[in-house]
Structure formats: structure tokens, C-alpha cells
Design an enzyme around this catalytic site. Structure first.
Site, PDB file in Angstrom:
ATOM      1  CB  SER A  62      79.433   3.413  39.670  1.00 44.38           C
ATOM      2  OG  SER A  62      79.591   4.203  38.505  1.00 44.38           O
ATOM      3  NE  ARG A  91      76.394   2.020  31.915  1.00 45.90           N
ATOM      4  CZ  ARG A  91      77.324   2.922  32.269  1.00 45.90           C
ATOM      5  NH1 ARG A  91      77.935   3.628  31.349  1.00 45.90           N
ATOM      6  NH2 ARG A  91      77.627   3.111  33.541  1.00 45.90           N
ATOM      7  NE  ARG A 131      90.196   7.734  35.854  1.00 43.82           N
ATOM      8  CZ  ARG A 131      89.167   7.977  35.038  1.00 43.82           C
ATOM      9  NH1 ARG A 131      89.382   8.213  33.748  1.00 43.82           N
ATOM     10  NH2 ARG A 131      87.943   7.994  35.505  1.00 43.82           N
ATOM     11  NE  ARG A 167      82.468  14.919  32.590  1.00 40.66           N
ATOM     12  CZ  ARG A 167      81.609  14.789  31.580  1.00 40.66           C
ATOM     13  NH1 ARG A 167      81.058  15.845  31.043  1.00 40.66           N
ATOM     14  NH2 ARG A 167      81.290  13.604  31.091  1.00 40.66           N
ATOM     15  CE  LYS A 192      87.158  11.261  29.432  1.00 41.00           C
ATOM     16  NZ  LYS A 192      87.668   9.889  29.436  1.00 41.00           N
ATOM     17  CB  SER A 238      77.553   6.836  30.117  1.00 42.39           C
ATOM     18  OG  SER A 238      78.532   7.588  30.783  1.00 42.39           O
ATOM     19  CG  ASP A 298      81.252  12.870  35.335  1.00 46.61           C
ATOM     20  OD1 ASP A 298      82.156  12.599  36.146  1.00 46.61           O
ATOM     21  OD2 ASP A 298      80.925  12.111  34.397  1.00 46.61           O
TER      22      ASP A 298
END
Ligand SMILES: O=C(O)C1=C[C@@H](OP(=O)(O)O)[C@@H](O)[C@H](O)C1
Ligand SMILES: C=C(OP(=O)(O)O)C(=O)O
EC number: 2.5.1.19
Length: 409
Positions: A145, A27, A98, A365, A390, A23, A290
Site C-alpha cells: 500500500s 506522512r 524490496r 518486529r 527502527k 507511519s 505487521d
């Protein structure tokens, strides 16, 4: 790749090398593109989601495939909308399920030219990029988000900046805070008052940044520590001052006997006797969705009744995670009940022995969280175990290091 996984002693000991946060990495890659001066990113994640974004940004292709990487898809949607050029942005079959409509509507309000190539509201999309002016808009924050982070990242580069009104129950808020903290580190000032985030037009300022290890990845080792007969694990590089919301696992797993001590080189997890054992586990995961999968094995193994709320967004991630958990935990005799759209319940129940292979639904996950079930069984089988790439390409190597026996089948 199908794996047979066991832990002969159930005594866990050793050092874990966590991946860098995907994450934070993703960014920073977008900020790097928007910053007029170059800067270095140290310890960039080697996760597929990050490599993919890095490759895409370094090439000049018209058709871009973001595969199953959510942040990659959402951040690129905003980035391409304000960058001159024409792009077709597509993804995996699951990515096409999605939703992207909330972000597309917001960008259209800012003047972007985006059209749907298939179903309205879903990838793939065609983007005709142009300089965007910015302004004041509202956005539904209850779905993802990532739409908000995508808009915030481009906000300083819009000619009049951006004022974003967040509507509804905002999902995954810590990820929005993470975005703003990173932007602030790179010279951006912002104001978040009530439900409005305002970012004036301004330049990003270069700075060498080091990416933190990934707390979401760390959660699986908390789960192992909780389920083992005895554990002493060092998770290298983690510290208290993280900007990742998933660091909450350090508090939550304490209730299951995992004691954390903070060292210079990382954190140490030790299994201890819980003085006041939980009678019920009720927790709202809206801020850290998550982490739902990370708590399912310990709750199932401890036989505690539990209600997990804030699970709505799980249905639109790498797979429908609620459905996938229901099917896979059933193999171990555990029933997961959907109370409503946002809550699941596990009644007090006993885990059973199962040799049925665990399916992973193209979801990293599912593989990483259910690997914990090996500590409750003689062995388990996990199918398509390479899905971990991933976010955590060295996941299985790390398990090997802490005493798991991993055999390819
Ligand atoms: O911004 C991010 O880096 C992420 C935000 C969260 O998604 P949602 O905001 O869609 O819940 C999280 O589930 C995902 O793994 C990473
Ligand atoms: C949901 C996830 O990622 P993304 O949305 O970026 O695909 C995740 O890593 O669990």
C-alpha cells in the site's frame, strides 16, 4: 547488543510510554514539504525511520540512503519524481530486495524520469525530478500500500490531480485510509468510489497536528499482558479514535483474555479469564500485516491450532518474516507450515524450553514480538536487540519499567 531477558514474577504492572506513530509522522513530513505554508508537527516520532526522513528532507544531497525504511524510500521516490533536481535513492541490502517497480511504473506513466541503477524493478534508482502533470492511471495494490500512499501524498500538487484505479486484492488498506485521513485534515478533499481514488489539484492547508502514539508498538504489550500470570498495564496516550489500522489488536487480543478499558490518559490492559476459550485461531492479516509477529507467541504458548492468512507481504519487509519466524519458533519446538504463498499454519503443539539465542534478522518486529517468549521461559537471549530503534527506541526501557529483567551480555 545482545540481551538476556527474564520476568521473575510474571506479574506485569506499570505504565508504558509508547513511541509516536512512525507511519503518521512520515506522512506528515512529506505533507509539510508539499504545503506552501509552514505548520507544526507535535509529538513527531523519534523512530529511526522518521529521523532519517526528516534529516534527508533537511539536506540537499544527491545520493540519498533510505537505509531499511520502507515508507521513507517509497514516499521519497514519489516526492523526488515531482520535485526538480537529480537524486540517486538507495538503501540497505534488504531494501535492494524490496520491489519498487509498481511505483516506478506508475510515476513513469505520469511522466517521471526514473531509471534503475541495478536490477530492474529494485533499488537503487536514479530520479530526474520535474513538475508532473498527473492524470488517470491504474496500479496493482496487492504488493504494498506504500506505493499508493506515496502517489496519493503528491496527488494534490500535480497540475491536474490524480485518478488512481486500484487493481487486485489491495494490501494494507487501513494505511491508505490513514493517508487520506491525514491529507483531509490538512485541507485536501478526495473521492474514493469503488476502486478509484480521485484527488483534484489543490493546495494543502496548514494546521498544527499532534501525532498519535503507535498502535503497532502497543501490540507487544498486549502480547505481554496475554502471556503473563497477571497484568495491569497502562499504555499512555492511546485512544479509541485512532486512524491506525493496527488498533484492531484491542479486539483480537480480547480472545486471549486481554481486557481493555479506555481512560482519559490512555488505555488499561488487564488479564482476565476467558469465558469461551478459542478452539482455533484463524485470522486474515491482509489489512494489518505487521501484526502477524505479535500473535505468534500467544498462539504458540496456548497450543492452539491456527491459520494466519494475508501473510504474502511479510516476505518483502525488513526481512522475509515468514522464514525468520519459522526458524526462530522452531527453537521453541513450534513448527510453522507454509500452506501457500499467503497462509501459514500452526498445528496444535506444545512449547518447549529453549536457551538458544533468538536472532533478529535486522527486523525490529522480530525482536519486539519474540521478547514475549521471556514470559514462557526462565529467560531468553535476544541478539542485536538495538534493531528496535527502527520504530521504538525506548522499547527495552519500557520492559524494564514493567518488571522485566534486562541484562546486557
Ligand atoms: O504505509 C505505512 O506506513 C505502512 C504500510 C504497511 O506496508 P505495506 O503496505 O507494504 O504492507 C506496513 O507494513 C508498514 O509497516 C507501514
Ligand atoms: C514493514 C515495516 O516498515 P517499512 O515497510 O516502512 O520498512 C514495519 O515497520 O514493520
Amino acid at each position: 547488543m545482545n540481551l538476556k531477558i527474564s520476568h521473575p514474577t510474571k506479574f506485569l504492572f506499570g505504565k508504558v510510554e509508547l513511541p509516536a506513530s512512525k507511519s503518521i509522522s512520515n506522512r506528515l513530513l512529506i505533507i509539510q514539504r508539499l504545503c506552501k505554508q509552514s505548520f507544526e508537527i507535535l509529538n513527531l516520532s523519534e523512530a529511526n525511520d522518521t529521523r532519517l526522513l526528516q534529516d534527508i528532507l533537511s539536506e540537499d544531497r544527491n545520493v540519498v540512503d533510505a537505509q531499511d525504511a520502507g515508507t521513507t524510500f517509497r514516499f521519497l521516490t514519489a516526492y523526488y519524481a515531482m520535485t526538480e533536481g537529480e537524486k540517486i535513492l538507495t538503501g540497505s541490502e534488504q531494501m535492494k530486495k524490496r520491489p519498487i517497480g509498481v511505483l516506478v511504473d506508475a510515476l513513469r506513466e505520469l511522466g517521471a524520469d526514473i531509471s534503475y541503477m541495478g536490477e530492474e524493478g529494485y533499488p537503487p534508482i536514479a530520479i530526474r525530478g520535474s513538475k508532473l502533470k498527473g492524470g488517470e492511471i491504474s496500479i496493482d495494490g496487492s504488493i504494498s500500500s506504500q506505493y499508493i500512499s506515496a502517489l496519493l501524498l503528491i496527488a494534490p500538487s500535480l497540475s491536474v490531480g490524480l485518478s488512481l484505479h486500484l487493481k487486485g486484492k489491495v494490501a494494507s488498506t487501513p494505511y491508505i485510509k490513514m493517508t487520506l485521513k491525514l491529507m483531509n485534515k490538512l485541507g485536501i478533499s478526495y473521492l474514493w468510489k469503488g476502486n478509484v481514488i480521485t484527488i483534484p489539484s489543490q493546495p494543502y492547508k496548514p494546521l498544527t497536528v499532534i501525532v498519535e502514539p503507535d498502535w503497532s508498538a502497543a501490540s507487544y504489550f498486549f502480547s505481554f499482558a496475554a502471556l503473563a500470570s497477571s497484568s495491569e498495564l497502562t499504555l499512555m496516550g492511546l485512544n479509541k479514535e485512532s486512524i491506525q489500522g493496527d488498533r484492531i489488536v484491542a479486539n483480537l487480543f480480547e480472545q486471549f483474555g486481554v481486557k481493555v478499558s479506555y481512560l482519559k490518559k490512555g488505555i488499561k490492559l488487564r488479564k482476565e479469564i476467558v469465558e469461551n476459550p478459542l478452539l482455533q485461531f484463524d485470522n486474515d492479516f491482509n489489512d494489518y500485516p505487521d501484526m502477524v509477529q505479535s500473535f505468534i507467541p500467544i498462539v504458540a504458548a496456548s497450543g492452539l491450532p491456527a491459520v494466519f492468512s494475508g501473510v504474502k507481504s511479510l516476505r518483502i519487509k525488513e526481512t522475509n518474516r515468514v522464514e525468520a519466524l519459522k526458524i526462530e519458533m522452531k527453537k521453541f519446538g513450534i513448527e510453522i507450515i507454509e500452506l501457500d504463498e499467503d497462509r501459514i499454519e500452526l498445528k496444535e503443539q506444545a512449547l518447549k524450553e529453549s536457551k538458544e539465542p533468538i536472532a533478529t534478522y535486522n527486523d525490529h518486529r522480530m525482536a519486539m514480538s519474540l521478547a514475549s517468549m521471556a514470559l514462557t521461559q526462565d529467560y531468553i537471549e535476544i541478539h542485536n536487540a538495538e534493531v528496535v530503534n527502527k520504530s521504538f527506541p525506548n522499547f527495552w526501557e519500557n520492559l524494564d519499567r514493567i518488571g522485566f529483567k534486562i541484562e546486557e551480555m
